[in-house]
Design an enzyme around this catalytic site. Structure first.
Site, PDB file in Angstrom:
ATOM      1  N   LEU A 174      -5.941  -3.061  -9.792  1.00 25.80           N
ATOM      2  CA  LEU A 174      -4.223  -3.464  -9.693  1.00 25.80           C
ATOM      3  C   LEU A 174      -3.137  -2.356  -9.044  1.00 25.80           C
ATOM      4  O   LEU A 174      -1.790  -3.528  -8.914  1.00 25.80           O
ATOM      5  CB  LEU A 174      -3.396  -2.851 -11.200  1.00 25.80           C
ATOM      6  CG  LEU A 174      -4.461  -3.702 -12.636  1.00 25.80           C
ATOM      7  CD1 LEU A 174      -4.124  -2.470 -13.731  1.00 25.80           C
ATOM      8  CD2 LEU A 174      -3.840  -5.111 -12.666  1.00 25.80           C
ATOM      9  N   ARG A 175      -4.174  -2.805  -7.997  1.00 28.78           N
ATOM     10  CA  ARG A 175      -3.104  -1.677  -6.972  1.00 28.78           C
ATOM     11  C   ARG A 175      -2.390  -2.715  -5.754  1.00 28.78           C
ATOM     12  O   ARG A 175      -1.206  -2.269  -5.571  1.00 28.78           O
ATOM     13  CB  ARG A 175      -3.750  -1.225  -6.114  1.00 28.78           C
ATOM     14  CG  ARG A 175      -3.167   0.543  -5.178  1.00 28.78           C
ATOM     15  CD  ARG A 175      -4.598   1.215  -4.528  1.00 28.78           C
ATOM     16  NE  ARG A 175      -4.320   2.236  -5.367  1.00 28.78           N
ATOM     17  CZ  ARG A 175      -5.780   2.763  -5.620  1.00 28.78           C
ATOM     18  NH1 ARG A 175      -6.761   2.114  -4.123  1.00 28.78           N
ATOM     19  NH2 ARG A 175      -6.141   3.549  -6.291  1.00 28.78           N
TER      20      ARG A 175
END
Length: 340
Positions: free
Chosen positions: A278-279
């Site tokens: 999810l970066r």
């Protein structure tokens, strides 16, 4: 110290300049990696940023540039001093620290101060480059050529925000939060995936391919080299204007709203591209919010997301054996699909 070329005088390279400004507004974006042709202004832009940034407030006499308004992240020395009396503060330039490729581990993390140890038998810590870079920028030129043991060290510190030194009878822990900025030439090798993932944004830097831009680059560089003081003075108003813009954006950043619709767009874009983790979404959101603050917008729009998506996502794509298109082309296609 050599005089830096004015940031606002750099011709073209708009994506790189915007990424650096975004990182200057919000350090949580995660830094900037600029890969591209030799002699295209990558190092010039990074060093120019140092002269552009407004000064920051630090605890007077602190070796780690501790923020007097953030007691939770005080170093041990400041914590002890604060318990005894009120700490004084002062303003210093934001550090932009070079990490040389041949630097030793002791030079980077810090080590025993041998001079004091030999002279008085006193064990004292000599801070390294990571301590100097705290709350500033750590710059690695030719980042793809950095030795593996230094890459591992940087990954540990970047993840924790602290530098821990256990050696020579010393046990030291100090804050080390910095914006990582790297430059390099892709012809000389790729960056390790673990380090690549630590950069918030990755920009592609190319040599200008139009005649007027190339002529203007040479003209400005020549003027700077012949009389740097006069050249800097000629660009002083533009530099001051850009500095005020950064300060205003930092003040406005917390009030910029990101709607659920914008978050859904960001997440859908990352899902379409198949980015790991999810970066990508987090970086996309933070970069878009910083861009909105720079432009004095009250909320993140589709336009902000579109403009920061390529640098925020192009280095997070998996290799697709069925698609030989470059990462930038793939991001552009996904943007067209999601945003129309």
């Amino acid at each position: 110290m050599a005089t830096a070329f004015p940031f606002s005088a750099i011709v073209g390279q708009d994506e790189m300049k915007l990424a650096l400004l975004i990182a200057a507004v919000d350090s949580r974006v995660g830094g900037v990696l600029a890969f591209g042709d030799r002699g295209s202004g990558k190092s010039t832009a990074v060093r120019a940023l140092a002269g552009l940034l407004p000064k920051m407030k630090v605890v007077a006499g602190c070796r780690y540039n501790c923020d007097p308004d953030n007691k939770a992240e005080f170093c041990d020395d400041c914590r002890v001093r604060a318990a005894k009396s009120a700490l004084k503060s002062t303003q210093v330039p934001v550090p932009v620290v070079d990490l040389p490729l041949g630097a030793t581990e002791d030079r980077v993390v810090g080590a025993l101060d041998l001079e004091r140890a030999l002279a008085g038998g006193e064990k004292s810590f000599e801070p390294g480059l990571l301590a100097r870079a705290h709350r500033g920028f750590l710059y690695i030129d030719e980042a793809n050529l950095l030795e593996d043991h230094l890459v591992d060290l940087l990954l540990d510190v970047a993840a924790s925000g602290q530098n821990v030194v256990e050696r020579d009878g010393l046990s030291i822990r100090h804050p080390a939060r910095f914006v990582l900025v790297g430059t390099g030439n892709p012809e000389e090798g790729e960056l390790r995936p673990q380090l690549l993932d630590r950069f918030g944004m990755s920009v592609e830097v190319k040599t200008p391919d139009d005649l007027p831009s190339r002529v203007e680059v040479v003209r400005r560089r020549d003027a700077f080299e012949r009389d740097s003081a006069a050249f800097i003075e000629a660009w002083a108003k533009e530099e001051a204007k850009l500095r005020r813009k950064i300060i205003a954006a930092r003040e406005q950043l917390s009030s910029v709203t990101v709607s659920d619709a914008a978050l859904e767009r960001a997440a859908k874009l990352c899902m379409t591209l198949g980015t790991d983790g999810l970066r990508g979404e987090l970086t996309l959101m933070r970069a878009a919010r910083a861009l909105a603050a720079l432009e004095r917008a009250k909320a993140v729009t589709d336009d902000h997301l579109r403009r920061v998506a390529p640098p925020a996502l192009r280095h997070r794509l998996r290799r697709n054996p069925l698609d030989d298109a470059g990462s930038t082309v793939r991001v552009d296609r996904a943007i067209a699909e999601i945003f129309g």
